[in-house]
Design a protein around this motif. Structure first.
Motif, PDB file in Angstrom:
ATOM      1  N   TYR A  30       3.754 -90.379  13.089  1.00 32.08           N
ATOM      2  CA  TYR A  30       3.370 -89.733  14.237  1.00 32.08           C
ATOM      3  C   TYR A  30       3.117 -90.167  15.557  1.00 32.08           C
ATOM      4  O   TYR A  30       3.551 -89.559  16.591  1.00 32.08           O
ATOM      5  CB  TYR A  30       2.078 -88.678  13.600  1.00 32.08           C
ATOM      6  CG  TYR A  30       2.259 -87.442  12.890  1.00 32.08           C
ATOM      7  CD1 TYR A  30       2.401 -86.240  13.605  1.00 32.08           C
ATOM      8  CD2 TYR A  30       2.452 -87.576  11.542  1.00 32.08           C
ATOM      9  CE1 TYR A  30       2.679 -84.958  12.684  1.00 32.08           C
ATOM     10  CE2 TYR A  30       2.873 -86.262  10.740  1.00 32.08           C
ATOM     11  CZ  TYR A  30       2.689 -84.902  11.366  1.00 32.08           C
ATOM     12  OH  TYR A  30       2.924 -84.051  10.725  1.00 32.08           O
ATOM     13  N   SER A  31       2.416 -91.138  15.574  1.00 31.67           N
ATOM     14  CA  SER A  31       2.065 -91.775  16.827  1.00 31.67           C
ATOM     15  C   SER A  31       3.336 -92.419  17.399  1.00 31.67           C
ATOM     16  O   SER A  31       3.534 -92.441  18.731  1.00 31.67           O
ATOM     17  CB  SER A  31       1.158 -93.200  16.673  1.00 31.67           C
ATOM     18  OG  SER A  31       1.648 -94.022  15.541  1.00 31.67           O
ATOM     19  N   ARG A  67       6.543 -90.714  17.193  1.00 30.15           N
ATOM     20  CA  ARG A  67       7.162 -89.713  17.611  1.00 30.15           C
ATOM     21  C   ARG A  67       6.283 -89.331  18.740  1.00 30.15           C
ATOM     22  O   ARG A  67       6.985 -88.924  20.162  1.00 30.15           O
ATOM     23  CB  ARG A  67       6.959 -88.580  16.609  1.00 30.15           C
ATOM     24  CG  ARG A  67       8.143 -88.732  15.394  1.00 30.15           C
ATOM     25  CD  ARG A  67       7.619 -87.904  14.286  1.00 30.15           C
ATOM     26  NE  ARG A  67       7.506 -86.307  14.723  1.00 30.15           N
ATOM     27  CZ  ARG A  67       6.738 -85.452  13.983  1.00 30.15           C
ATOM     28  NH1 ARG A  67       6.538 -85.963  12.707  1.00 30.15           N
ATOM     29  NH2 ARG A  67       6.924 -84.277  14.369  1.00 30.15           N
ATOM     30  N   LEU A  68       4.986 -89.430  18.856  1.00 34.78           N
ATOM     31  CA  LEU A  68       4.319 -88.779  19.942  1.00 34.78           C
ATOM     32  C   LEU A  68       4.231 -89.759  21.126  1.00 34.78           C
ATOM     33  O   LEU A  68       4.401 -89.108  22.199  1.00 34.78           O
ATOM     34  CB  LEU A  68       2.717 -88.523  19.549  1.00 34.78           C
ATOM     35  CG  LEU A  68       1.752 -87.921  20.709  1.00 34.78           C
ATOM     36  CD1 LEU A  68       2.347 -86.538  20.979  1.00 34.78           C
ATOM     37  CD2 LEU A  68       0.291 -88.001  20.008  1.00 34.78           C
ATOM     38  N   CYS A  78      -3.948 -88.507  19.180  1.00 31.61           N
ATOM     39  CA  CYS A  78      -4.576 -87.335  18.177  1.00 31.61           C
ATOM     40  C   CYS A  78      -5.771 -86.651  18.464  1.00 31.61           C
ATOM     41  O   CYS A  78      -5.696 -85.702  18.439  1.00 31.61           O
ATOM     42  CB  CYS A  78      -4.287 -88.062  16.841  1.00 31.61           C
ATOM     43  SG  CYS A  78      -3.206 -89.312  16.542  1.00 31.61           S
ATOM     44  N   SER A  90       5.541 -78.346  15.002  1.00 27.29           N
ATOM     45  CA  SER A  90       5.073 -79.638  14.872  1.00 27.29           C
ATOM     46  C   SER A  90       6.143 -80.395  15.974  1.00 27.29           C
ATOM     47  O   SER A  90       5.686 -81.290  16.896  1.00 27.29           O
ATOM     48  CB  SER A  90       5.325 -80.372  13.757  1.00 27.29           C
ATOM     49  OG  SER A  90       4.814 -81.725  13.766  1.00 27.29           O
ATOM     50  N   HIS A 137       4.816 -82.799  18.824  1.00 29.37           N
ATOM     51  CA  HIS A 137       4.627 -84.257  18.437  1.00 29.37           C
ATOM     52  C   HIS A 137       6.138 -84.859  18.623  1.00 29.37           C
ATOM     53  O   HIS A 137       5.865 -86.161  18.687  1.00 29.37           O
ATOM     54  CB  HIS A 137       4.350 -84.375  16.988  1.00 29.37           C
ATOM     55  CG  HIS A 137       3.094 -83.748  16.626  1.00 29.37           C
ATOM     56  ND1 HIS A 137       3.029 -82.715  15.500  1.00 29.37           N
ATOM     57  CD2 HIS A 137       1.847 -83.881  17.029  1.00 29.37           C
ATOM     58  CE1 HIS A 137       1.797 -82.431  15.176  1.00 29.37           C
ATOM     59  NE2 HIS A 137       0.971 -83.045  16.399  1.00 29.37           N
TER      60      HIS A 137
END
Length: 798
Positions: A132-133, A135-136, A252, A379, A383
């Motif tokens: 996630y981090s 991608r973000l 996040c 998402s 994200h």
């Protein structure tokens, strides 16, 4: 144990991270500076933080707490925050982390905000939500690449559509194929990135500093100062300015930890100040339907739309528009003490009308209540997918038709790519339904597929939208369920609410073929005409620089602006800005990047004054020129999804009999002229000669502004201002389309005969004719004309 924790987290919750009070919180009292060794051993972090809310509930939290026991912290705080739960002083507790936790992949130091994007989330949230981090970090919520490209285009700094700059230096190391999504989605996006290299770059550079010494010769470079100081504060790498409505966590925590608009802590941790703004509301995670948050007497699930609005209140303003509010200068009505509104995002607001999805009316089978932003936006919309999108259209994967379909096709009968054709043939193979979800979607609440999950325009399932018999059901993260109106079902059942809807959508094919749904269904759009900007470098003036803040991070992931009481690092120059005028009625229409008719709204309409470091005015009310359409003024009108949908669409006349809609300006652009000359108001002769010798100019000239800011094109087809900056298809409505659309002068088709009294007396009614009767007369005339033409045709064949 960490691996077991990761597995359970991935299966049970979306990424999130709490933001505990940082060391500087002034309300911490001496009794929390030290604790006994016995108390630290017994309670760990809660020897000081006793009373703090459990961050979540269910399997995830239970596993975090069980893991915390292994590291001497029964509350589990150390699993996300790191730190030393066995320490007896505050300083020592907020320093390192147990070695065995670090070796197992957990935090290696103390993280005040485990959700912070850079560093902290990799060791905190990243234990469970590994990609996630990453991608973000490449997604628009972090890079803001599109915003920079658009701003600097209007300032004549950006010379083409290629996305070059962002908040950070970033490179897409793994190529054009996304790291998440279905096989169909990955194939679609790989081709999309290949077809649109300017809008899907493989790398971006941090927007440069401004050479203050060069401003005298290149005043347009002040646009970089404007972007760095005014526009880049809303990305998830920083916590934003300390103003009402702008408080949030980082990374996040920007979305997944609740912050009220006033920014005060209302929980039970005795170490967190309750009288200092800038704190989380409570130490809880907000995420999906299964993640319940209880505060005082309220229990909710999902992410409140207001959490999104700490950023989405400027630029396209989609967040506040969705709520139905728009900035206005007055601050009325007064309160009981005669005071004006409290400023929100530094603005006053006027309520106009919220989006129908925001406050849905009660209908059979539907509870009263609205949709959250996350109910439509996926998402990947938020994200990212691991690629480097350069614009909103490049990242957002959804279209209105994905849920509502068209009058001739159900959503599952539409081909992948429908709605974002970019003037290309997307075929007619139906995208279908699916009962399977990609692995990354199991992080969220998983609903039963029933007859199948609907798919987005790019081929990913909506995990919360399912077909159930003849119905389409949306499961909101709020806990509410909604039946979605499906156009083909309405057409099949002939359950149209009014004749206009049936005619517009079923009988005028071009509407559905070439227009965005919201071209008609957007009730209004915020229109802030003219962005008057002064950038002043004289006398050593400075202001907060959000790019400097974002790229000056401590090892714990926090940026300089995170320190309460300061907005962090500054750079040379001081920006001030204001508007020409505000509107909110039906917006202008144009062509968006996908090649469809779309609402336009004023974008970065910069009218610039620049003062160099020596106090010299090197640009005065300057409008910069852009490279599109052979060179146009940088008074940008941007294609937009206003997020102001209404069930009743625009009236036919609001487009076909409205010069503003067509791009010719309010009332055909006949107002607000003369700004290129400016004006003086004082005693004057009938010939306009100013009588006093001592007087002041009331309004300074804007040399290049010889038309209303609402006008984008002349009637002979000359484009006056730039339309969008990202995609080559954007522009005003084509001349041929404008000619076909415009139906002015229709009244005179009949009423010219009023001069023929003998004829008029045969059709006129001596009593008042209401609108329905008037339409009946015109319908009868059309039928009579049809019968006449039919008779002529029949006579011609004999």
């Amino acid at each position: 144990m960490i691996r077991k924790l990761a597995l359970l987290c991935v299966l049970t919750a979306m990424m999130a991270g709490p933001a505990l009070a940082a060391d500087e919180a002034p309300a911490e009292k001496p009794k929390f500076e030290t604790v006994s060794a016995e108390l630290a051993k017994d309670k760990g972090c809660q020897s000081c933080h006793e009373g703090i809310e459990r961050f979540s509930e269910g399997d995830m939290m239970e596993t975090i707490e069980a893991t915390g026991v292994d590291y001497g912290d029964p509350g589990g705080c150390v699993v996300c925050h790191g730190g030393d739960p066995a320490a007896t002083t505050k300083k020592a507790a907020h320093t390192g982390a147990p070695a065995e936790l670090t070796e197992a992949g957990g935090p290696h130091m103390f993280y005040p905000d485990p959700g912070a994007l850079w560093g902290a989330s990799e060791r905190a949230c990243g234990q469970c939500h590994g990609d996630y981090s990453e991608r973000l970090s490449k997604a628009l919520m972090n890079t803001e690449a599109g915003k920079l490209q658009g701003n600097l285009w209007s300032w004549s700094v950006q010379k083409d559509h290629k996305v070059v700059w962002a908040n950070y230096n970033l490179k897409d190391e793994d190529g054009k194929t996304p790291v998440v999504g279905t096989d169909v989605y990955k194939e679609y996006m790989t081709k999309f990135a290949t077809d649109h290299p300017d809008q899907m770059p493989s790398e971006v550079e941090q927007v440069p500093d401004v050479d203050v010494d060069a401003i005298s010769k290149h005043p347009e470079m002040a646009g970089i100062t404007y972007s760095r100081q005014q526009c880049q504060r809303c990305h998830v790498g920083v916590t934003g300015r300390e103003k009402r409505g702008d408080f949030r966590g980082s990374g996040c925590s920007s979305c997944h930890v609740p912050y009220s608009n006033d920014g005060f802590y209302e929980g039970k941790d005795p170490t967190i100040a309750k009288d200092q703004p800038g704190k989380l509301l409570i130490h809880k995670m907000q995420a999906t339907r299964k993640t319940k948050v209880k505060h005082a007497n309220v229990e909710y699930s999902g992410i409140p739309s207001e959490s999104c609005n700490s950023c989405h209140n400027r630029g396209k303003r989609i967040g506040v528009s969705y709520q139905g509010i728009m900035e206005f200068p007055y601050g009325s009505p007064y309160d009981a003490k005669g005071g004006k509104q409290p400023k929100l995002h530094t603005k006053n607001y006027l309520f106009i009308k919220d989006d129908l999805h925001h406050q849905i009316e009660s209908r059979p089978g539907n509870p009263k209540g609205g949709l959250l932003c996350q109910d439509c936006h996926t998402s990947i919309d938020m994200h990212g997918d691991g690629n480097l999108p350069g614009t909103t259209l490049a990242q957002v994967e959804i279209e209105c038709e994905d849920c509502h379909g068209t009058v001739s096709k159900y959503p599952w009968e539409l081909p992948v790519g429908y709605g974002e054709e970019h003037n290309k043939d997307v075929g007619d193979k139906g995208r279908g339904l699916t009962e399977d979800l990609p692995d990354f979607m199991y992080n969220a609440t998983v609903y039963e597929p029933e007859d199948g999950y609907l798919l987005t325009a790019r081929g990913n399932p909506f995990g919360n939208v399912v077909k159930s018999g003849k119905k389409v059901i949306l499961h909101s993260a709020s806990g509410l369920d909604f039946e979605i109106p499906v156009l083909k079902q309405i057409a099949t059942d002939n359950t149209w609410k009014n004749l206009k809807a049936q005619v517009a959508m079923m009988n005028v094919g071009k509407h559905m073929e070439s227009m965005e749904c919201y071209a008609c269904h957007a009730d209004w759009a915020p229109q802030c005409y003219g962005c008057h900007i002064t950038v002043d470098y004289s006398e050593g003036k400075t202001d907060v620089d959000w790019i400097h803040n974002a790229n000056s991070r401590e090892e714990n992931g926090l940026t300089e602006d995170n320190k309460l009481g300061t907005n962090g690092l500054k750079s040379a120059g001081k920006v001030s800005e204001t508007r020409s005028y505000l509107r909110w009625e039906e917006p202008i229409l144009g062509i968006n990047g996908e090649g469809r008719v779309s609402p336009l709204m004023p974008g970065c309409q910069v009218i610039t004054t620049v003062i160099d470091k020596d106090g010299n005015t090197v640009a005065e009310n300057e409008i910069w020129m852009t490279p599109d359409a052979g060179g146009t003024k940088g008074l940008d009108h941007a294609a937009v999804q206003p997020h102001t949908a209404g069930r009743k669409a625009r009236d036919c006349e609001s487009c076909h009999n409205n010069p503003k809609t067509l791009g010719y300006g309010i009332q055909d652009g006949r107002y607000l002229k003369g700004y290129d000359k400016g004006f003086t108001v004082d005693l004057e002769t009938a010939l306009g000669e100013i009588i006093p010798e001592k007087t002041q100019m009331q309004s300074q000239p804007i040399p290049k502004l010889d038309h209303d800011l609402s006008q984008i094109v002349t009637r002979d087809g000359k484009q006056l201002v730039t339309i969008g900056s990202h995609w080559p298809l954007t522009g005003p409505l084509p001349q041929e389309m404008r000619n076909k659309m415009e139906r002015t002068g229709l009244c005179m088709g009949c009423h010219q005969n009023m001069t023929n009294e003998e004829m008029w007396s045969k059709v006129n009614s001596p009593t008042f004719v209401n609108n329905d009767q008037h339409q009946a007369v015109m319908n009868a005339a059309l039928q009579a004309y049809a019968e006449k033409k039919a008779a002529e045709k029949e006579a011609g064949t004999k």
